[in-house]
Each structure stands twice: as structure tokens, then as C-alpha cells.
Motif scaffolding. Structure first.
Motif: not given
Length: 361
Positions: A331-353
Motif C-alpha cells: 500500500p502506498g507504493q507504485t510499480v514504476q517499471m516492468l520489463a522482460r529480460v533475457g538473451f536475444a540477437p542484437p538490434v540496432p540503436a534507436a535514432p536520436r535528434w
């Protein structure tokens, strides 16, 4: 040779090959420019640009002040009012930016004094004023992974995480790897994704941020990049559009549904991050912890994908939101982040300004 595309249009393969091979080179330049600006604040900010953030909106703006300070602002145009009506996720993204900025400064021995909300929490007020001090910090061991961090939405290897990796990630959140608990979170994540896809205004908010092909990505290097040879070709020919993805049951809609379901099914573990409260400072701190978790995972060769849907605060998502809080928050707490995690093939970086486009006078 000729390429036959939908509707019977025939396109010369030479033109198609050019489009298919095009890469969003300008949108990727910030990754190679990080740390090359010859001045500590610009160097640190150029690294911070690489931080993870919701929908890759890059909601930050920076103002250089005097000789040693920076004011950071949230860009009011970079928001998700349908799925993030209270701006919680956006603030977490800025927390990631601040932490990576601080870590980058420490690599050069600079400490960063942070004064949060120096003018209050008004929409136009700075979120933080940062003062850079020389000879006041030691390098952070996690920073070496800053260039390697990615959000990876692919299917993961379903083999269990080694105990050493689990122990390291547990420093930054609750690692969920027990089979029954993993199955429960898979089902919860799928339910939340179904709700988002079935809620037109929520789905449209994501579709609006899609960037198809290298030309669109270079022109607007934020949002969700969809790229690759065939996509580049179709986008260059104007044959793939955001509007076509919106209807339920459309090819784009179904592809998104299937890709997410496949990824969730191939998830060996999850990470949950919880805060004691849900103030703006709690959210900024959550961003700092997410940044550090992301770097720790990258250092270990692990992939992460945030699953924000069940944590979103709009009426249709109330049931999954309540359930994940019942599972992982007191009570009173907040789940801020949920993520899946594991080993995977590499992916390219995301674009940026580029940095110059995020500096304000």
C-alpha cells in the motif's frame, strides 16, 4: 529485374535497391558524436541523448547557463496524453537522461549538483538545474555500456537466466524467474497489450509515433522506427502509411499483435521496479534506477524491453494496473517499471535528434 508490389504496381529494381539499402545515417549520428563536443556540459548532454525514454519521444530540452550549469526542461510537445495522462512515464524518461548525464560527467571527473524543481513543478519550469564541478567524481563502472544499451523487442532465448545475472539485476529491481510467476506476468502483459490495441485512442497514440523507412527516420528521428530493406522500399514508394495501421484487423494492427504475443511467449524472466511513492521525485529516481538497470543488463549481454501497458493510468487499463500492484507493491507504493529480460540477437540503436536541436536559448 522487376519487383512486383501490392496492387500490381511494377517498380524498377534499380530504384527499389537504392531505397531498400538506404540507412538513416543522420538519425544515427548522435551515437558516434557522443562525448565529442570539447566542453564538459555539451559532452555530458550528448551522452544523455542516448538514454531510454517512452516511445523514443526524447522529451528533454537543455539550456546552458553561465560557465558551469545546465537547466533541463520537459518538452510539452513530447507527451503521451492518452496512455500517460499524468506524465509519469515522460518524467521517468527525463530521470534516465539526468542519470546518464551525471555518469558521463563523472567519466571526466566532474560531479553534478542537482537542484530539482528550483522554481516549483510548473509546466514551463525547469525540472532540474545541474551545476558541474571539476575534480568531484569518480568514473562509474556501468558507463562503459552506454553505447551498447538497446531496447530489444525480439523474442528472447527462453533458457533460464544464470544465477549470477539474476543476482546482479536484483540490485536494481525484483527479478521474476519462477515459472508460475513468469507465466502470470506473461498473461498480464498480453492482457494489457490487447487492451491497448483494442482502445482506438491508445493505439492511435502509438501509431502516430511510427516512422517508416530511412527517409522518415532521418527527417524525424524520434518515435518508433520501423526500418529494413522491404520497409524502406515500401515507405519510399508511399505504400506504407500510419493511417493503414489504425483499423483493428488491418495488416499492421495484426502484425503488431502477433509480434508482441510472440515476444511475450519467448520471455524467460521479468524485472519489476517499485518506488515508495509516486511524486515527481520518485519518478525521476525511478528513471535513474531504470538507466542503471539497463546498463547493468547490457554489460552482461542481456536484453531488456519495458512493458509499460499494464502500468498506464487510463480507465480501460484499470484492471491490469490494479493486479500488478496487488502482486508487487505494498500500500502506498507504485510499480514504476516492468520489463522482460533475457538473451536475444542484437538490434540496432534507436535514432536520436542531435544535441544542437535539443538546446534552447
Amino acid at each position: 529485374m522487376l519487383l512486383l508490389v501490392g496492387g500490381g504496381a511494377i517498380v524498377a529494381a534499380g530504384v527499389g535497391a537504392v531505397e531498400a539499402s538506404r540507412t538513416p545515417s543522420r538519425a544515427m549520428e548522435p551515437w558516434s558524436l557522443a562525448g565529442s563536443y570539447g566542453e564538459i556540459r555539451r559532452n555530458a548532454l550528448s551522452w544523455a541523448l542516448l538514454a531510454p525514454n517512452p516511445h523514443n519521444l526524447q522529451p528533454w530540452r537543455a539550456q546552458l547557463i553561465g560557465e558551469d550549469s545546465v537547466a533541463l526542461f520537459l518538452d510539452p510537445e513530447r507527451s503521451l496524453p492518452q496512455t500517460d495522462p499524468f506524465g509519469r512515464q515522460i518524467v521517468i524518461g527525463l530521470g534516465c537522461f539526468i542519470e546518464l548525464m551525471r555518469m558521463a560527467a563523472a567519466q571526466s571527473g566532474y560531479g553534478v549538483d542537482l537542484d530539482f524543481y528550483p522554481e516549483g513543478e510548473g509546466a514551463q519550469a525547469p525540472v532540474v538545474r545541474a551545476r558541474f564541478r571539476p575534480n568531484a567524481a569518480q568514473p562509474d563502472a556501468l558507463f562503459v555500456a552506454a553505447q551498447d544499451r538497446r531496447t530489444n523487442r525480439l523474442a528472447y532465448d527462453v533458457r533460464p537466466l544464470p544465477s549470477e545475472e539474476t543476482a546482479i539485476l536484483s540490485e536494481y529491481g525484483v527479478v521474476v524467474s519462477e515459472p508460475e510467476a513468469v507465466a502470470n506476468l506473461r498473461a498480464l502483459a498480453k492482457e494489457a497489450w490487447d487492451i491497448e490495441l483494442m482502445t482506438p485512442r491508445a493505439w492511435k497514440e502509438s501509431v502516430d509515433e511510427l516512422r517508416f523507412g530511412a527517409r522518415q527516420i532521418d527527417a524525424t528521428p524520434d518515435g518508433l522506427a520501423v526500418r529494413g530493406g522491404f520497409i524502406n522500399l515500401l515507405a519510399g514508394l508511399g505504400l506504407v502509411t500510419r493511417e493503414a495501421q489504425l483499423p483493428q484487423g488491418s495488416m499492421g494492427w495484426q502484425t503488431a499483435m502477433d509480434a508482441f504475443n510472440d515476444a511475450i511467449a519467448a520471455t524467460p524472466a521479468f524485472v519489476v521496479q517499485v518506488s515508495e511513492g509516486n511524486t515527481r521525485r520518485d519518478q525521476l529516481d525511478a528513471g535513474s534506477r531504470w538507466m542503471r538497470l539497463s546498463l547493468a543488463a547490457a554489460q552482461r549481454g542481456l536484453s531488456l524491453q519495458p512493458l509499460s501497458q499494464a502500468l498506464q493510468e487510463y480507465p480501460e487499463m484499470a484492471a491490469p494496473y490494479a493486479r500488478i500492484h496487488a502482486l508487487y507493491a505494498q500500500p502506498g507504493q507504485t510499480v514504476q517499471m516492468l520489463a522482460r529480460v533475457g538473451f536475444a540477437p542484437p538490434v540496432p540503436a534507436a535514432p536520436r535528434w542531435r544535441l544542437e536541436e535539443k538546446l534552447v536559448v
